[in-house]
Scaffold this motif. Structure first.
Motif, mmCIF file in Angstrom:
data_model
loop_
_atom_site.group_PDB
_atom_site.id
_atom_site.type_symbol
_atom_site.label_atom_id
_atom_site.label_comp_id
_atom_site.label_asym_id
_atom_site.label_seq_id
_atom_site.Cartn_x
_atom_site.Cartn_y
_atom_site.Cartn_z
ATOM 1 N N GLY A 65 0.789 -1.166 -0.078
ATOM 2 C CA GLY A 65 0.045 0.242 0.023
ATOM 3 C C GLY A 65 0.970 1.167 0.128
ATOM 4 N N VAL A 66 1.915 1.195 -0.504
ATOM 5 C CA VAL A 66 2.833 2.576 -0.525
ATOM 6 C C VAL A 66 2.598 2.940 -1.769
ATOM 7 N N ASN A 67 2.457 4.454 -1.758
ATOM 8 C CA ASN A 67 2.156 4.905 -3.169
ATOM 9 C C ASN A 67 3.608 5.459 -3.790
ATOM 10 N N CYS A 68 3.499 4.832 -5.097
ATOM 11 C CA CYS A 68 4.619 5.025 -5.874
ATOM 12 C C CYS A 68 4.481 5.013 -7.433
ATOM 13 N N SER A 69 5.112 5.298 -8.020
ATOM 14 C CA SER A 69 5.104 5.497 -9.689
ATOM 15 C C SER A 69 5.520 4.094 -10.306
ATOM 16 N N LEU A 70 5.004 4.442 -11.554
ATOM 17 C CA LEU A 70 5.536 3.221 -12.657
ATOM 18 C C LEU A 70 6.918 3.618 -12.808
ATOM 19 N N PRO A 71 7.728 2.507 -13.276
ATOM 20 C CA PRO A 71 9.065 2.895 -13.507
ATOM 21 C C PRO A 71 9.245 3.993 -14.299
ATOM 22 N N TYR A 72 10.524 4.757 -14.183
ATOM 23 C CA TYR A 72 11.094 5.706 -15.356
ATOM 24 C C TYR A 72 12.247 5.277 -15.776
ATOM 25 N N PHE A 73 12.087 4.902 -17.206
ATOM 26 C CA PHE A 73 13.484 4.304 -17.895
ATOM 27 C C PHE A 73 14.300 5.594 -18.248
ATOM 28 N N LEU A 74 15.498 5.714 -18.249
ATOM 29 C CA LEU A 74 16.579 6.875 -18.312
ATOM 30 C C LEU A 74 17.610 6.558 -19.556
ATOM 31 N N PRO A 75 17.338 7.125 -20.783
ATOM 32 C CA PRO A 75 18.187 7.133 -21.849
ATOM 33 C C PRO A 75 19.492 7.566 -21.403
ATOM 34 N N ALA A 76 20.515 6.910 -22.216
ATOM 35 C CA ALA A 76 21.913 7.639 -22.113
ATOM 36 C C ALA A 76 22.359 8.457 -23.120
ATOM 37 N N PRO A 77 22.611 9.957 -22.889
ATOM 38 C CA PRO A 77 23.024 10.732 -23.897
ATOM 39 C C PRO A 77 24.399 10.100 -24.761
ATOM 40 N N ILE A 78 24.936 9.336 -24.220
ATOM 41 C CA ILE A 78 26.156 8.622 -25.098
ATOM 42 C C ILE A 78 25.955 7.108 -24.931
ATOM 43 N N PRO A 79 25.518 6.711 -26.191
ATOM 44 C CA PRO A 79 24.969 5.112 -26.301
ATOM 45 C C PRO A 79 25.973 4.097 -26.104
ATOM 46 N N GLN A 80 26.489 4.187 -24.589
ATOM 47 C CA GLN A 80 27.499 3.136 -24.616
ATOM 48 C C GLN A 80 26.745 1.855 -24.308
ATOM 49 N N THR A 81 25.532 1.816 -23.527
ATOM 50 C CA THR A 81 24.691 0.911 -23.264
ATOM 51 C C THR A 81 23.306 1.240 -23.542
ATOM 52 N N GLY A 82 23.073 2.619 -23.879
ATOM 53 C CA GLY A 82 21.888 2.872 -24.369
ATOM 54 C C GLY A 82 21.000 3.571 -23.336
ATOM 55 N N THR A 83 21.271 3.140 -22.101
ATOM 56 C CA THR A 83 20.517 3.507 -20.790
ATOM 57 C C THR A 83 21.268 3.696 -19.738
ATOM 58 N N VAL A 84 21.055 4.388 -18.619
ATOM 59 C CA VAL A 84 21.686 4.689 -17.442
ATOM 60 C C VAL A 84 20.559 4.090 -16.291
ATOM 61 N N GLY A 85 19.789 3.353 -16.766
ATOM 62 C CA GLY A 85 18.829 2.553 -15.979
ATOM 63 C C GLY A 85 17.386 2.972 -15.678
ATOM 64 N N ALA A 86 16.821 2.603 -14.770
ATOM 65 C CA ALA A 86 15.515 2.912 -14.340
ATOM 66 C C ALA A 86 15.145 2.952 -12.743
ATOM 67 N N PHE A 87 13.864 3.814 -12.618
ATOM 68 C CA PHE A 87 13.791 3.955 -11.192
ATOM 69 C C PHE A 87 12.113 4.020 -11.158
ATOM 70 N N ILE A 88 11.819 3.929 -9.687
ATOM 71 C CA ILE A 88 10.501 4.292 -9.497
ATOM 72 C C ILE A 88 10.374 5.393 -8.199
ATOM 73 N N ARG A 89 9.474 6.290 -8.230
ATOM 74 C CA ARG A 89 9.474 7.410 -7.335
ATOM 75 C C ARG A 89 8.450 6.746 -6.285
ATOM 76 N N ILE A 90 8.904 6.661 -5.045
ATOM 77 C CA ILE A 90 8.238 6.458 -3.849
ATOM 78 C C ILE A 90 7.782 7.862 -3.235
ATOM 79 N N ARG A 91 6.383 7.822 -3.435
ATOM 80 C CA ARG A 91 5.933 9.261 -2.889
ATOM 81 C C ARG A 91 5.473 9.456 -1.518
ATOM 82 N N GLU A 92 5.858 8.319 -0.646
ATOM 83 C CA GLU A 92 5.458 8.849 0.765
ATOM 84 C C GLU A 92 6.496 7.886 1.672
#
Length: 104
Positions: A65-92
């Motif tokens: 029952g913790v309020n959180c967001s869906l995952p945010y995916f982060l693109p990499a500006p330099i396409p070494q792997t293409g991404t720097v990962g992902a995270f969710i935001r816990i709002r409480e």
């Protein structure tokens, strides 16, 4: 928008890995338009791994029952792997140590 940008950068990174491999094996091999398909398979794999990981956090938050967001995916500006990962935001604030442990 972030997810679409991450898809694009991971496709470019996967295609780039293939191009480097092909040039290493045979310098005369040209990069053709059909080789982008290998970038798509790389993108699908890396995003499935990141998505499954973040979905575990998300579903655990929903279970407790913790309020959180869906995952945010982060693109990499330099396409070494293409991404720097992902995270969710816990709002409480997390209420107990057990919930914190399980979500983490």
């Amino acid at each position: 928008m972030l997810f679409l940008a991450t898809v694009a950068t991971t496709i470019l990174a996967g295609s780039g890995f293939l191009r480097i491999l092909l040039l290493t094996l045979s310098p005369s091999v040209a990069f053709t338009h059909t080789n982008w398909w290998y970038g798509v398979s790389y993108s699908a794999t890396i995003l499935a791994i990141l998505g499954a990981h973040e979905l575990g956090h998300y579903l655990t938050c929903r279970f407790y029952g913790v309020n959180c967001s869906l995952p945010y995916f982060l693109p990499a500006p330099i396409p070494q792997t293409g991404t720097v990962g992902a995270f969710i935001r816990i709002r409480e604030p997390i209420r107990t140590k057990r919930v914190l442990f399980d979500v983490a």
